[in-house]
Scaffold this active site. Structure first.
Site, PDB file in Angstrom:
ATOM      1  N   SER A 111       4.749   0.428   2.312  1.00 38.46           N
ATOM      2  CA  SER A 111       4.817   1.558   1.524  1.00 38.46           C
ATOM      3  C   SER A 111       5.711   2.819   1.985  1.00 38.46           C
ATOM      4  O   SER A 111       5.172   3.694   2.370  1.00 38.46           O
ATOM      5  CB  SER A 111       3.231   2.075   1.356  1.00 38.46           C
ATOM      6  OG  SER A 111       2.800   2.606   2.498  1.00 38.46           O
ATOM      7  N   ASP A 149      -5.759   7.028   4.723  1.00 33.82           N
ATOM      8  CA  ASP A 149      -4.471   7.109   4.356  1.00 33.82           C
ATOM      9  C   ASP A 149      -4.505   6.924   2.840  1.00 33.82           C
ATOM     10  O   ASP A 149      -4.579   5.617   2.653  1.00 33.82           O
ATOM     11  CB  ASP A 149      -3.485   6.247   4.994  1.00 33.82           C
ATOM     12  CG  ASP A 149      -2.044   6.400   4.674  1.00 33.82           C
ATOM     13  OD1 ASP A 149      -1.630   7.267   3.849  1.00 33.82           O
ATOM     14  OD2 ASP A 149      -1.107   5.644   5.178  1.00 33.82           O
ATOM     15  N   LYS A 195       6.687   7.567  13.048  1.00 35.17           N
ATOM     16  CA  LYS A 195       6.990   6.244  13.244  1.00 35.17           C
ATOM     17  C   LYS A 195       8.691   6.200  13.519  1.00 35.17           C
ATOM     18  O   LYS A 195       9.373   6.507  12.884  1.00 35.17           O
ATOM     19  CB  LYS A 195       6.881   5.603  11.638  1.00 35.17           C
ATOM     20  CG  LYS A 195       5.499   5.582  11.235  1.00 35.17           C
ATOM     21  CD  LYS A 195       5.292   5.201   9.758  1.00 35.17           C
ATOM     22  CE  LYS A 195       4.221   4.734   9.252  1.00 35.17           C
ATOM     23  NZ  LYS A 195       4.124   4.610   8.023  1.00 35.17           N
ATOM     24  N   HIS A 236       2.154   2.583  13.844  1.00 31.52           N
ATOM     25  CA  HIS A 236       2.550   1.217  13.681  1.00 31.52           C
ATOM     26  C   HIS A 236       2.972   1.228  12.322  1.00 31.52           C
ATOM     27  O   HIS A 236       3.003   2.263  11.339  1.00 31.52           O
ATOM     28  CB  HIS A 236       1.551   0.012  13.774  1.00 31.52           C
ATOM     29  CG  HIS A 236       0.400   0.217  12.758  1.00 31.52           C
ATOM     30  ND1 HIS A 236      -0.398  -0.886  12.623  1.00 31.52           N
ATOM     31  CD2 HIS A 236      -0.046   1.219  12.039  1.00 31.52           C
ATOM     32  CE1 HIS A 236      -1.473  -0.261  11.557  1.00 31.52           C
ATOM     33  NE2 HIS A 236      -1.274   0.866  11.327  1.00 31.52           N
ATOM     34  N   GLU A 295      -2.461  -4.924   7.552  1.00 31.56           N
ATOM     35  CA  GLU A 295      -2.623  -4.420   8.798  1.00 31.56           C
ATOM     36  C   GLU A 295      -3.974  -5.116   9.248  1.00 31.56           C
ATOM     37  O   GLU A 295      -4.552  -4.587  10.185  1.00 31.56           O
ATOM     38  CB  GLU A 295      -2.838  -3.161   8.690  1.00 31.56           C
ATOM     39  CG  GLU A 295      -1.100  -2.347   7.975  1.00 31.56           C
ATOM     40  CD  GLU A 295      -1.375  -0.786   8.138  1.00 31.56           C
ATOM     41  OE1 GLU A 295      -2.572  -0.264   8.439  1.00 31.56           O
ATOM     42  OE2 GLU A 295      -0.225  -0.324   8.166  1.00 31.56           O
ATOM     43  N   ASP A 306       3.055  11.796   6.258  1.00 30.50           N
ATOM     44  CA  ASP A 306       3.901  10.310   6.571  1.00 30.50           C
ATOM     45  C   ASP A 306       5.033  10.172   5.608  1.00 30.50           C
ATOM     46  O   ASP A 306       5.953  10.515   5.990  1.00 30.50           O
ATOM     47  CB  ASP A 306       2.775   9.190   6.381  1.00 30.50           C
ATOM     48  CG  ASP A 306       3.558   7.998   6.655  1.00 30.50           C
ATOM     49  OD1 ASP A 306       4.663   7.895   7.170  1.00 30.50           O
ATOM     50  OD2 ASP A 306       3.048   6.810   6.067  1.00 30.50           O
ATOM     51  N   GLU A 315      -4.093  11.348   5.295  1.00 27.69           N
ATOM     52  CA  GLU A 315      -2.837  11.200   5.593  1.00 27.69           C
ATOM     53  C   GLU A 315      -2.342  11.015   4.194  1.00 27.69           C
ATOM     54  O   GLU A 315      -2.757  10.351   3.122  1.00 27.69           O
ATOM     55  CB  GLU A 315      -2.313   9.927   6.408  1.00 27.69           C
ATOM     56  CG  GLU A 315      -1.038   9.324   6.453  1.00 27.69           C
ATOM     57  CD  GLU A 315      -0.856   8.259   7.268  1.00 27.69           C
ATOM     58  OE1 GLU A 315      -1.636   8.045   8.212  1.00 27.69           O
ATOM     59  OE2 GLU A 315      -0.011   7.575   7.013  1.00 27.69           O
ATOM     60  N   GLN A 317      -5.015   3.483   0.263  1.00 27.36           N
ATOM     61  CA  GLN A 317      -4.431   2.471   0.962  1.00 27.36           C
ATOM     62  C   GLN A 317      -5.245   1.992   2.375  1.00 27.36           C
ATOM     63  O   GLN A 317      -5.293   0.939   2.586  1.00 27.36           O
ATOM     64  CB  GLN A 317      -2.889   2.838   1.457  1.00 27.36           C
ATOM     65  CG  GLN A 317      -2.239   1.902   2.245  1.00 27.36           C
ATOM     66  CD  GLN A 317      -0.759   2.537   2.526  1.00 27.36           C
ATOM     67  OE1 GLN A 317      -0.020   2.290   1.701  1.00 27.36           O
ATOM     68  NE2 GLN A 317      -0.582   3.125   3.723  1.00 27.36           N
ATOM     69  N   GLU A 318      -5.866   3.001   2.833  1.00 27.80           N
ATOM     70  CA  GLU A 318      -6.437   2.820   4.166  1.00 27.80           C
ATOM     71  C   GLU A 318      -7.742   3.547   4.139  1.00 27.80           C
ATOM     72  O   GLU A 318      -7.398   4.837   4.317  1.00 27.80           O
ATOM     73  CB  GLU A 318      -5.457   3.241   5.445  1.00 27.80           C
ATOM     74  CG  GLU A 318      -4.123   2.134   5.408  1.00 27.80           C
ATOM     75  CD  GLU A 318      -3.079   2.744   6.228  1.00 27.80           C
ATOM     76  OE1 GLU A 318      -3.419   3.538   7.222  1.00 27.80           O
ATOM     77  OE2 GLU A 318      -2.034   2.636   6.015  1.00 27.80           O
ATOM     78  N   HIS A 340      -0.607  -2.672   0.565  1.00 25.62           N
ATOM     79  CA  HIS A 340      -0.635  -3.562   1.698  1.00 25.62           C
ATOM     80  C   HIS A 340      -1.817  -4.838   1.315  1.00 25.62           C
ATOM     81  O   HIS A 340      -2.168  -5.790   2.011  1.00 25.62           O
ATOM     82  CB  HIS A 340      -1.720  -3.061   2.793  1.00 25.62           C
ATOM     83  CG  HIS A 340      -0.477  -1.820   3.449  1.00 25.62           C
ATOM     84  ND1 HIS A 340      -0.957  -0.980   4.497  1.00 25.62           N
ATOM     85  CD2 HIS A 340       0.642  -1.688   3.325  1.00 25.62           C
ATOM     86  CE1 HIS A 340      -0.175  -0.217   4.756  1.00 25.62           C
ATOM     87  NE2 HIS A 340       1.006  -0.534   4.250  1.00 25.62           N
ATOM     88  N   LYS A 348      -2.182   5.583  15.487  1.00 31.03           N
ATOM     89  CA  LYS A 348      -2.749   4.616  14.301  1.00 31.03           C
ATOM     90  C   LYS A 348      -2.004   3.354  14.402  1.00 31.03           C
ATOM     91  O   LYS A 348      -0.918   3.145  14.175  1.00 31.03           O
ATOM     92  CB  LYS A 348      -2.419   5.399  13.165  1.00 31.03           C
ATOM     93  CG  LYS A 348      -2.757   4.708  11.792  1.00 31.03           C
ATOM     94  CD  LYS A 348      -2.780   5.361  10.330  1.00 31.03           C
ATOM     95  CE  LYS A 348      -1.616   4.862  10.003  1.00 31.03           C
ATOM     96  NZ  LYS A 348      -1.476   4.876   8.421  1.00 31.03           N
TER      97      LYS A 348
HETATM   98  P1  PGA Z   1       3.768   0.828   5.839  1.00 31.87           P
HETATM   99  O1  PGA Z   1       2.310   1.697   5.714  1.00 31.87           O
HETATM  100  O2  PGA Z   1       4.048   0.725   7.254  1.00 31.87           O
HETATM  101  O3  PGA Z   1       3.638  -0.130   4.835  1.00 31.87           O
HETATM  102  O4  PGA Z   1       4.773   2.059   5.185  1.00 31.87           O
HETATM  103  C1  PGA Z   1       1.735   2.453   6.541  1.00 31.87           C
HETATM  104  C2  PGA Z   1       1.392   3.694   6.338  1.00 31.87           C
HETATM  105  O5  PGA Z   1       1.571   4.102   5.003  1.00 31.87           O
HETATM  106  O6  PGA Z   1       1.032   4.571   7.258  1.00 31.87           O
HETATM  107 ZN    ZN Z   2       0.774   6.267   5.701  1.00 32.30          ZN
END
Ligand code: PGA
Ligand code: ZN
Length: 399
Positions: A40, A230, A325, A353, A194, A300, A273, A152-153, A144, A376
């Site tokens: 993503s 997230d 990142k 990550h 993940e 992010d 996030e 997503q998370e 994911h 994270k």
């Molecule tokens: P990605 O997702 O590594 O697939 O971009 C992680 C995130 O969105 O934090």
């Molecule tokens: Zn993110």
């Protein structure tokens, strides 16, 4: 002095190829690092090229500017050489994947020359006393996993943990408890990229289950465990209609802001996030105004570890936290500069990550080196535990 840079394709956790770099120095220093990869990804990230192309381009453009030219221990010099070799502002020539692998491998070679752990080489003699709280991904979907949650998370943050070891184990226990609760409800499921559970349930059920798992484990361990998200808002956002598309309904921007603010209050979220689209600084600012004193609003895809975008966010009051990142921006120097700018402006840096990972542990050292309050990097799965276990080792060595 760098005497050799070797580049090769290796596997990442999704089974895709990624770039690994070895850096060797005249005095016998050696460093090896590999690039992670997102699914993503933010629109404004540095460009990841197909690994074979990134390697070929880096061999031609970057390696000659490093071998016999740069010192591995001089990170700014190495990273400036990578930028000069690339010549673009988004690493679209040598690839951000080649760049970040070389940048991190050089840092490790520099640490090796000094005989120091990587976190100390990067952070200096006074680092290694504070440890980041691990944000553990326990339920997830979005990009994911197929047919799982919209958000997503679903993350847990053991904010009251007395040690990094306790925190890491608490997250794994919540992950396991979520599995028990899913089984009780007869929900079959596998895992997402993940390592989070990826059940075919709606978000409201995921909130219930994670909330319950957190309370159970909190009672068990005796310290406070926070709840976070997230949202990956850019993936939900449809720019044609200007709405956030969930499985059961859509929300316009005001409704999305209200929805997230309600979630913050209802679940006492400590971390949110990308609650909104990556282009909508204004909506981010409205939400931060409303709940920024109760929770971290982290950018992010909004910031992509980019200081220009962070400056814009700071000016507009868009958030109070930034995800870091290194592969979004291409070098450790750029990542450090983003962390520095964030910290100076009261933004909490969260080292992260990617969904596609390797056994590389650089981000664990980066988090300790920069006194980042959070990291994270998942909760379970070998490429995630590589970082979590490295944090436990760093803490163990420090005491
Ligand atoms: P990605 O997702 O590594 O697939 O971009 C992680 C995130 O969105 O934090
Ligand atoms: Zn993110």
């Amino acid at each position: 002095l760098i005497t050799d840079v070797r580049l090769r394709r290796i596997l990442d956790s999704r089974g895709n190829p990624t770039v690994e770099a070895d850096v060797v120095t005249e005095s016998g220093g050696f460093g090896r690092a590999a690039a992670p990869s997102g699914a993503s990804t933010g629109e404004y990230e540095a460009v990841e090229r197909p690994p074979s192309e990134a390697i070929a381009a880096a061999r031609e453009e970057a390696v000659p500017r490093l071998v016999g030219e740069a010192y591995a221990g001089n990170q700014r010099e190495v990273d400036a050489a990578l930028h000069a070799a690339d010549g673009t502002d988004d690493f679209s020539e040598i690839g951000a994947n080649s760049a970040v692998a070389i940048s991190m491998a050089a840092a490790k070679a520099g640490a090796d020359v000094l005989g120091a752990p990587l976190f100390q080489h990067l952070g200096g003699a006074f680092r290694g006393q504070n440890f980041p709280i691990p944000l553990g991904n326990v339920v997830g979907g979005g990009e994911h996993a197929a047919d799982a949650t919209d958000i997503q998370e679903f993350l847990v943050a053991p904010v009251g943990a007395p040690s990094v070891e306790d925190a890491v184990f608490a997250n794994a226990t919540v992950h396991g408890t979520v599995a028990d609760l899913l089984e009780e409800r007869d929900v079959p499921c596998g895992k997402g990229d993940e390592g989070a559970w990826a059940p075919s349930i709606d978000d409201s059920e995921a909130f219930e289950i994670v909330d319950e798992a957190v309370s159970i484990v909190q009672d068990e361990v005796g310290f406070n465990i926070g709840f976070g998200l997230d949202v990956a808002g850019a993936e939900l956002y449809d720019s044609e209609t200007g709405t956030y598309e969930y499985s059961d309904r859509s929300r316009d921007t005001d409704e999305q802001i209200e929805y997230i603010a309600e979630l913050v209050r209802e679940y006492d979220l400590v971390y949110v996030e990308d609650p909104l689209d990556e282009d909508d600084y204004d909506a981010f600012a409205d939400l931060t105004d409303e709940v920024g004193d109760q929770t971290l609003i982290c950018g992010d895809d909004l910031f992509v570890t980019n200081t220009d975008r962070l400056v814009e966010g700071i000016d507009r009051g868009a958030a109070n936290s930034i995800l870091i990142k290194p592969n979004q921006i291409g070098t450790l120097t750029d990542a450090f500069d983003a962390i520095e700018l964030a910290t100076q402006n009261g933004y909490d840096p969260v080292i992260s990550h990617r969904s596609g990972e390797t056994e590389d542990t650089t981000i664990a050292h980066l988090a300790v080196a920069t006194d980042a309050p959070f990291i994270k990097t998942g909760a379970v799965g070998g490429e995630r535990t590589a970082k979590l276990n490295e944090l436990i080792r760093i803490a163990d060595d420090a005491t």
